[in-house]
Structure formats: C-alpha cells, structure tokens
Write a protein that holds these residues in place. Structure first.
Motif, PDB file in Angstrom:
ATOM      1  N   ARG A  12      73.081  50.532  59.343  1.00 52.74           N
ATOM      2  CA  ARG A  12      72.384  49.332  59.831  1.00 52.74           C
ATOM      3  C   ARG A  12      70.873  49.533  59.770  1.00 52.74           C
ATOM      4  O   ARG A  12      70.134  48.625  59.365  1.00 52.74           O
ATOM      5  CB  ARG A  12      72.814  49.041  61.274  1.00 52.74           C
ATOM      6  N   ALA A  13      70.411  50.714  60.155  1.00 52.29           N
ATOM      7  CA  ALA A  13      68.976  51.002  60.126  1.00 52.29           C
ATOM      8  C   ALA A  13      68.442  50.938  58.699  1.00 52.29           C
ATOM      9  O   ALA A  13      67.351  50.413  58.456  1.00 52.29           O
ATOM     10  CB  ALA A  13      68.706  52.376  60.737  1.00 52.29           C
ATOM     11  N   ARG A  14      69.208  51.473  57.734  1.00 48.91           N
ATOM     12  CA  ARG A  14      68.764  51.432  56.338  1.00 48.91           C
ATOM     13  C   ARG A  14      68.688  49.993  55.834  1.00 48.91           C
ATOM     14  O   ARG A  14      67.758  49.633  55.105  1.00 48.91           O
ATOM     15  CB  ARG A  14      69.713  52.252  55.455  1.00 48.91           C
ATOM     16  N   VAL A  36      68.591  43.976  48.949  1.00 51.43           N
ATOM     17  CA  VAL A  36      68.666  44.781  50.173  1.00 51.43           C
ATOM     18  C   VAL A  36      69.658  45.927  50.015  1.00 51.43           C
ATOM     19  O   VAL A  36      69.362  47.077  50.357  1.00 51.43           O
ATOM     20  CB  VAL A  36      69.058  43.894  51.380  1.00 51.43           C
ATOM     21  N   THR A  37      70.832  45.607  49.502  1.00 55.89           N
ATOM     22  CA  THR A  37      71.841  46.668  49.364  1.00 55.89           C
ATOM     23  C   THR A  37      71.412  47.720  48.348  1.00 55.89           C
ATOM     24  O   THR A  37      71.693  48.906  48.532  1.00 55.89           O
ATOM     25  CB  THR A  37      73.200  46.070  48.953  1.00 55.89           C
ATOM     26  N   ALA A  38      70.714  47.287  47.298  1.00 51.89           N
ATOM     27  CA  ALA A  38      70.245  48.252  46.302  1.00 51.89           C
ATOM     28  C   ALA A  38      69.187  49.173  46.888  1.00 51.89           C
ATOM     29  O   ALA A  38      69.223  50.395  46.691  1.00 51.89           O
ATOM     30  CB  ALA A  38      69.689  47.513  45.082  1.00 51.89           C
ATOM     31  N   LEU A  39      68.223  48.596  47.626  1.00 55.59           N
ATOM     32  CA  LEU A  39      67.156  49.407  48.208  1.00 55.59           C
ATOM     33  C   LEU A  39      67.687  50.313  49.311  1.00 55.59           C
ATOM     34  O   LEU A  39      67.258  51.466  49.451  1.00 55.59           O
ATOM     35  CB  LEU A  39      66.055  48.492  48.766  1.00 55.59           C
ATOM     36  N   ALA A  40      68.623  49.814  50.081  1.00 55.30           N
ATOM     37  CA  ALA A  40      69.192  50.594  51.188  1.00 55.30           C
ATOM     38  C   ALA A  40      70.279  51.558  50.719  1.00 55.30           C
ATOM     39  O   ALA A  40      70.676  52.455  51.476  1.00 55.30           O
ATOM     40  CB  ALA A  40      69.763  49.659  52.242  1.00 55.30           C
ATOM     41  N   LYS A  41      70.767  51.341  49.488  1.00 53.56           N
ATOM     42  CA  LYS A  41      71.868  52.150  48.946  1.00 53.56           C
ATOM     43  C   LYS A  41      73.096  52.047  49.859  1.00 53.56           C
ATOM     44  O   LYS A  41      73.709  53.038  50.249  1.00 53.56           O
ATOM     45  CB  LYS A  41      71.437  53.605  48.782  1.00 53.56           C
ATOM     46  N   VAL A  42      73.406  50.783  50.200  1.00 52.26           N
ATOM     47  CA  VAL A  42      74.543  50.470  51.071  1.00 52.26           C
ATOM     48  C   VAL A  42      75.384  49.408  50.378  1.00 52.26           C
ATOM     49  O   VAL A  42      74.852  48.490  49.740  1.00 52.26           O
ATOM     50  CB  VAL A  42      74.060  49.959  52.446  1.00 52.26           C
ATOM     51  N   ALA A  43      76.683  49.505  50.509  1.00 48.24           N
ATOM     52  CA  ALA A  43      77.581  48.549  49.862  1.00 48.24           C
ATOM     53  C   ALA A  43      77.474  47.170  50.502  1.00 48.24           C
ATOM     54  O   ALA A  43      77.153  47.036  51.685  1.00 48.24           O
ATOM     55  CB  ALA A  43      79.022  49.057  49.941  1.00 48.24           C
ATOM     56  N   ARG A  44      77.756  46.132  49.709  1.00 46.15           N
ATOM     57  CA  ARG A  44      77.722  44.758  50.227  1.00 46.15           C
ATOM     58  C   ARG A  44      78.683  44.591  51.389  1.00 46.15           C
ATOM     59  O   ARG A  44      78.375  43.908  52.368  1.00 46.15           O
ATOM     60  CB  ARG A  44      78.077  43.761  49.113  1.00 46.15           C
ATOM     61  N   ALA A  45      79.864  45.192  51.281  1.00 42.63           N
ATOM     62  CA  ALA A  45      80.848  45.066  52.355  1.00 42.63           C
ATOM     63  C   ALA A  45      80.306  45.626  53.662  1.00 42.63           C
ATOM     64  O   ALA A  45      80.562  45.081  54.749  1.00 42.63           O
ATOM     65  CB  ALA A  45      82.141  45.786  51.964  1.00 42.63           C
ATOM     66  N   TYR A  48      77.886  43.114  55.277  1.00 44.75           N
ATOM     67  CA  TYR A  48      78.552  41.999  55.959  1.00 44.75           C
ATOM     68  C   TYR A  48      79.269  42.432  57.233  1.00 44.75           C
ATOM     69  O   TYR A  48      79.640  41.589  58.044  1.00 44.75           O
ATOM     70  CB  TYR A  48      79.518  41.309  55.001  1.00 44.75           C
ATOM     71  N   ARG A  49      79.463  43.714  57.408  1.00 41.12           N
ATOM     72  CA  ARG A  49      80.010  44.182  58.682  1.00 41.12           C
ATOM     73  C   ARG A  49      78.943  44.152  59.777  1.00 41.12           C
ATOM     74  O   ARG A  49      79.266  44.095  60.961  1.00 41.12           O
ATOM     75  CB  ARG A  49      80.579  45.602  58.532  1.00 41.12           C
ATOM     76  N   HIS A  50      77.685  44.209  59.374  1.00 42.28           N
ATOM     77  CA  HIS A  50      76.577  44.184  60.337  1.00 42.28           C
ATOM     78  C   HIS A  50      75.995  42.782  60.517  1.00 42.28           C
ATOM     79  O   HIS A  50      75.567  42.420  61.615  1.00 42.28           O
ATOM     80  CB  HIS A  50      75.458  45.125  59.877  1.00 42.28           C
ATOM     81  N   PHE A  51      75.949  42.009  59.426  1.00 43.77           N
ATOM     82  CA  PHE A  51      75.308  40.692  59.462  1.00 43.77           C
ATOM     83  C   PHE A  51      76.245  39.667  58.828  1.00 43.77           C
ATOM     84  O   PHE A  51      76.804  39.890  57.764  1.00 43.77           O
ATOM     85  CB  PHE A  51      73.976  40.718  58.713  1.00 43.77           C
ATOM     86  N   GLY A  52      76.381  38.532  59.513  1.00 41.07           N
ATOM     87  CA  GLY A  52      77.291  37.506  59.034  1.00 41.07           C
ATOM     88  C   GLY A  52      76.866  36.897  57.717  1.00 41.07           C
ATOM     89  O   GLY A  52      77.692  36.491  56.909  1.00 41.07           O
ATOM     90  N   ASN A  53      75.547  36.807  57.489  1.00 37.22           N
ATOM     91  CA  ASN A  53      75.024  36.235  56.251  1.00 37.22           C
ATOM     92  C   ASN A  53      73.588  36.695  56.049  1.00 37.22           C
ATOM     93  O   ASN A  53      73.022  37.415  56.888  1.00 37.22           O
ATOM     94  CB  ASN A  53      75.106  34.695  56.286  1.00 37.22           C
TER      95      ASN A  53
END
Length: 220
Positions: A12-14, A36-45, A48-53
């Motif tokens: 979430r912090a990333r 955002v996901t590319a810069l944070a290196k976090v999967a899209r899924a 969406y577990r942290h933010f609804g949209n």
C-alpha cells in the motif's frame, strides 16, 4: 492476512508513493492504474485490494500533498491570533505543491464531487473520509477555534463564514497559484486589518433597533 500484515502495508505504501509522485509531477492524468502499478512494481490485483478504483487512489495521493494544519497560540487578541494563523497558512501553502494539488482538485471534475460533500465524512470509503477531513482540518479547524471565541462574536457579529475564509485565505492561495512573490507577515497583517475593518464598518452601518416609547400610565 490481516490489515496489519507488513507485506500488505508495504504494498500500500509503494502504491501511494507512486501515485503521489505521479500526481505531483503530472497531475491527475498521470495517475493511471498502469502507471502506478508499474512505478510501484505492484500487481493490478493488489492495487484493487487496497483501492476500489483510480479515483480513490488519486484522493489518497491528493491527501498526502496537503500540508498539515497549522497550530496557533491562544495568546493575544483576535487580531494577533488571525495574523499568526495567516502567517502559518502562508508558509504552509508556499512550502507545499498547492498549485499542483489545487489544479488536480479542479481537474477531477464530477468524479470528485462526492469527496467535497458533507456525506463524505459518513462514507464507508476510508480514502474519501480522510481527504475530506484533511481539507476541513487544514482550512477550517484553526479558524473555527478563533472565530468561536467571545471576542470574535463581539467584534465580528454575524457574518458569512465561507466568505470570510475566502477573504482571508484567498489572497494566499492566489499568490501561490499565480507564482507571485510570497506574502510575508506585513501582507498578512494588512489582510487581517482590512477584514476586521470591513466587519467593523458593516456592524457600525447597521441601524440601531428602534425602541418604542411606552406612554405613561394614565392616572386613575
């Protein structure tokens, strides 16, 4: 996993770090799910577990860019406290990317309407509540305390609260948005003095209540 899971907190912090960086540099249009996901290196899924949209993500990032509410001493009279608050506000606005965040706020358009409504405080969306509360705290809480004193009630009378905030804080925000020379203490004192003088003049111009004369009692 629970909300306290350190891996979940790190992801979430990333995401927030990435969204905030993109928002500050490129505005709302830059805060896309892919970016955002590319810069944070976090999967899209995971996002969406942290933010609804995406709007909730932008709101959370926007909240990060808003400077903390200033603290003002309760010493001094109404003028002294207003001047100190104005000086603190001017410093915060100049030190934070308010010109960016303000433009982002406007750029959200209808998508952010719910975030500026009173219903936001009662929403089950934590990001929506956080953004609303941050803005309220930043721009109103300190003024609420000062305007709620007996001295303020006596010197200001009844007035339009929102208009008063616009008259006081408006010049600070405009100066920042227009990239003009920052306003110092002397300018803040003049803004406060003009505001107080205008309030005093308006109170003085109000007609005094007419007291009807009561005829003397008739002798029996």
């Amino acid at each position: 996993m629970t909300e306290q899971d350190p891996r979940k907190q790190r992801s979430r912090a990333r995401l927030l770090d990435a969204a905030t960086t993109l928002l500050a540099k490129g505005g709302t249009e830059a805060v896309t799910i892919d970016a955002v996901t590319a810069l944070a290196k976090v999967a899209r899924a995971t996002l969406y577990r942290h933010f609804g949209n995406g709007t909730e993500l932008v709101a959370a990032a926007f909240g990060r860019l808003i400077p903390p509410a200033p603290t003002v001493s309760e010493e001094g009279d109404l003028r002294d406290q207003l001047v100190e608050l104005m000086v603190s506000q001017a410093t915060l606005i100049e030190s934070a990317p308010m010109h960016v965040t303000a433009m982002c706020w406007l750029g959200m358009g209808p998508a952010l309407e719910d975030y500026s409504s009173a219903a936001a405080l009662e929403s089950d969306k934590p990001e929506l509540r956080t953004l609303r509360q941050t803005i309220v705290e930043q721009y109103r809480a300190a003024f609420d305390r000062i305007f709620g004193t007996p001295e303020a009630a006596e010197r200001l009378g009844e007035f339009d609260y929102d208009l008063a905030l616009a008259q006081l804080v408006g010049p600070l925000v405009f100066t920042r948005l227009a990239t003009l020379t920052p306003l110092g203490r002397e300018a803040c004192e003049r803004i406060v003095d003009d505001f107080l003088a205008a309030r005093a003049a308006q109170i003085a111009s109000r007609p005094s209540p007419v007291i009807a004369e009561v005829p003397p009692a008739q002798a029996l």
